[in-house]
Design a protein around this motif. Structure first.
Motif: not given
Length: 270
Positions: A85, A89-90, A93, A191, A194, A198
């Protein structure tokens, strides 16, 4: 014929070589030397989740059945999933918020294109840069999992290779998303995708707890394949089905990168 194609014809060696994407990486390294605190936060975030969810909630849950006859502690179950996860996210982003600023406001890529670097080099360079960062974050977090006794060291090395593949897939998908963003408010749509990924991609629960209709949807998401692949490799339960997860992530990543390159070309080369 596009302007990029015409530039490719005009430019001759030594400009048309494989080193051009690395010039963009050199530029990013210089910039990120000044953002050490932000880099440190990236390391700490999944660690906080591991202690609060893996060990905190895990003390109430005990063990989880990964598959019929395979039972592991809850911290060992969620540890590799939290790593997957964090990789997603990294990558998202970096390829949405940070690339959006370069693309729409700082006009970084417009300046870059005044050098021999091409749009394809930008797509490849940014992808490699994100993979380097993802590998660094993943290595530190995996070392912590090994130190806590949740993963054996030799299995952690195998799982790291899956983290790189997952980072590539989401870097490419994020790059497509950034070409669709009109302003910073559109990041909320990112988001909106995402966050459910997650929470639902078997990060915290096995797939068997979901109703059939939800399990079918989750089984088609990229993060689910990444979570299962990294978890199975890290805990030593990977079988031939791992090849299916690898093929899925690779196909999605390559297809998304091709789309991203085409869309970047339409935005940057007018």
């Amino acid at each position: 014929m596009t302007q990029t194609a015409r530039r490719d014809e005009v430019l001759s060696p030594p400009y048309r070589n494989r080193r051009r994407p690395f010039r963009l990486i050199e530029r990013n390294v210089i910039i990120y030397r000044r953002t050490r605190m932000a880099v440190l936060c990236r390391f700490l975030e999944p660690l906080f989740h591991l202690f609060s969810i893996g060990f905190g909630i895990g003390s109430l849950i005990g063990e989880v059945e990964m598959s019929p006859g395979v039972v592991v502690g809850y911290a060992a179950f969620v540890g590799p999933a939290l790593l997957a996860s964090a990789v997603m996210n990294d990558a998202v982003y970096d390829t949405t918020l940070i690339m959006f600023a370069k693309l729409r406001y700082a006009k970084t890529y417009d300046a870059v294109l005044n050098t021999p670097i091409m749009v394809t080099d930008i797509a490849i360079g940014e992808t490699i840069w994100i993979l380097l960062r993802t590998t660094a974050y993943s290595t530190v977090f995996m070392a912590i999992l090994v130190a806590l006794g949740l993963v054996q060291a030799h299995l952690g090395v195998l799982a790291l290779s899956a983290c790189v593949l997952l980072g590539f897939t989401f870097a490419a998908l994020g790059m497509v998303a950034v070409t669709l963003m009109r302003d910073y408010d559109d990041y909320e749509f990112v988001q909106l995708v995402v966050v459910p990924l997650s929470l639902l991609s078997t990060t915290l629960y096995p797939l068997s707890v979901y109703p059939d209709w939800l399990a079918d949807i989750v089984a088609w998401t990229p993060l689910y394949h990444g979570v299962v692949l990294i978890r199975d490799l890290a805990l030593g339960h990977a079988g031939w089905d791992a090849l299916g997860h690898v093929a899925y992530l690779l196909v999605v990543g390559v297809a998304a990168l091709l789309v991203a390159r085409r869309r970047l070309d339409s935005i940057l080369i007018r």
